[in-house]
Write an enzyme that holds these catalytic residues in place. Structure first.
Site, mmCIF file in Angstrom:
data_model
loop_
_atom_site.group_PDB
_atom_site.id
_atom_site.type_symbol
_atom_site.label_atom_id
_atom_site.label_comp_id
_atom_site.label_asym_id
_atom_site.label_seq_id
_atom_site.Cartn_x
_atom_site.Cartn_y
_atom_site.Cartn_z
ATOM 1 N N MET A 225 0.819 -1.214 0.000
ATOM 2 C CA MET A 225 0.000 0.000 0.000
ATOM 3 C C MET A 225 0.855 1.267 0.000
ATOM 4 O O MET A 225 0.455 2.299 0.538
ATOM 5 C CB MET A 225 -0.928 -0.012 1.219
ATOM 6 C CG MET A 225 -1.826 -1.238 1.305
ATOM 7 S SD MET A 225 -2.901 -1.241 2.762
ATOM 8 C CE MET A 225 -1.676 -1.377 4.076
ATOM 9 N N GLY A 255 7.840 -2.509 -5.291
ATOM 10 C CA GLY A 255 7.080 -3.738 -5.075
ATOM 11 C C GLY A 255 7.899 -4.983 -5.353
ATOM 12 O O GLY A 255 7.760 -6.003 -4.665
ATOM 13 N N ASP A 256 8.776 -4.901 -6.349
ATOM 14 C CA ASP A 256 9.639 -6.037 -6.676
ATOM 15 C C ASP A 256 10.631 -6.302 -5.547
ATOM 16 O O ASP A 256 10.937 -7.456 -5.228
ATOM 17 C CB ASP A 256 10.395 -5.772 -7.976
ATOM 18 C CG ASP A 256 9.472 -5.364 -9.111
ATOM 19 O OD1 ASP A 256 8.297 -5.771 -9.083
ATOM 20 O OD2 ASP A 256 9.919 -4.634 -10.011
#
Length: 313
Positions: A225, A255-256
């Site tokens: 988030m 995110g990776d």
């Protein structure tokens, strides 16, 4: 434990810094950063930076692979990409450092011929065992059906130790419609809302939706988030990790990096709290600089010490 990451649609990412640029006019850029892009690639680079060996594969244009080869060599990543004729796509990110606004232009990828599609399956059939963590992520190129990840899940979920998938849009919807789901998924909050068709403003609603996927066979659902942190949800636990405040240079690959932290923890058999702290620290480290490399371990540990863990009351 062998870790294989699959990036179906890699890209050469060009980040252009152009202060006060204006659409429709001639603008002057201050700098350009070029990196090898793609979810599985970033995950593998982060893992190798953390001392965990990872292999990269997928499809790549043979005519302009030098950017990828150089980064793989720099980070000691084993390259098993299948080369096809043509150029790997380029994606452009224009950053106005005064306003903080970012404009993305993502180009389409090469069309993948049938023999190259089969070559990837043949490679995975040979290499995937019950001691393999198989990580797939990103968009799909032309010539690859939208249910690609669903097919991969059906084929390899029971053959590998963990199957981890991080994708979006139609590919994610097709995956989650499948009767067999991966062990681990990492939708962001917007992707989770798209899947359930409604806004999820309360933490309890986010956890409830994640638990619906867990009830269908997902072992760990990580919901990222951004600055609000991430939820790490299993059958028995729902842990929220709040990231430390840091100066944001670029959110590309955040995110990776989180996926890399999860995969590292799973490969080492760590508990969920440690995994959540590590994954959140990796993500926080990533956004403080351009590119995909992780900082030294001592900086990661300092970030981990500032991650706040909580649970639903």
């Amino acid at each position: 434990m062998k870790i294989i990451t699959v990036t179906p649609n890699p890209a050469i990412d060009l980040t252009i810094h152009a202060t006060d640029w204006q659409r429709g006019l001639v603008n002057r850029g201050q700098s350009v950063d070029k990196t090898a892009g793609g979810k599985g690639i970033t995950v593998a680079i982060n893992l190798n930076d953390a001392g965990v060996d990872a292999i990269v594969t997928g499809w790549m244009g043979a005519h302009n692979d030098s950017t990828f080869v150089e980064e793989f060599e720099e980070h000691h990543v084993v390259d098993e990409f299948i080369r096809i004729p043509g150029d790997t796509r380029r994606c452009f990110k224009i950053i106005d450092d005064n306003t903080g606004e970012t404009t993305d232009i993502n180009m389409p990828g090469l069309e993948i011929p049938a023999d190259a599609r089969q070559a990837l399956i043949d490679y995975l059939d040979r290499e995937v065992t019950n001691e393999t963590i198989l990580v797939l992520g990103g968009s799909l190129p032309k010539g690859v059906e939208k249910d690609f990840y669903a097919g991969i899940t059906k084929r390899y979920r029971d053959k590998c130790r963990y199957l981890v998938i991080d994708t979006s849009d139609e590919a994610l919807k097709k995956l989650m419609e499948c009767d067999v789901l991966p062990h681990i998924i990492k939708p962001n909050i917007h992707e989770l809302e798209d899947l359930c068709g409604r806004e999820l403003e309360e933490d309890a609603d986010i956890v409830k939706q994640a638990r619906e996927f867990v009830a269908r066979g997902v072992e760990l659902c990580v919901v990222s988030m951004g600055s609000r942190g991430a939820w790490f949800v299993t059958e028995y636990d729902a842990i929220h990790a709040s990231p430390p405040r840091v100066k944001v240079m670029s959110t590309v690959g955040a995110g990776d990096a989180m996926v890399a932290g999860v995969v590292r923890g799973m490969s080492l058999g760590e508990d969920l709290v440690t995994i959540a702290k590590t994954a959140t620290a990796y993500s926080a480290a990533n956004i403080q600089h351009m590119g995909t490399a992780l900082p030294p371990q001592d900086k990661i540990e300092k970030l981990m010490s500032r991650v706040v863990i909580s649970q639903l009351p």
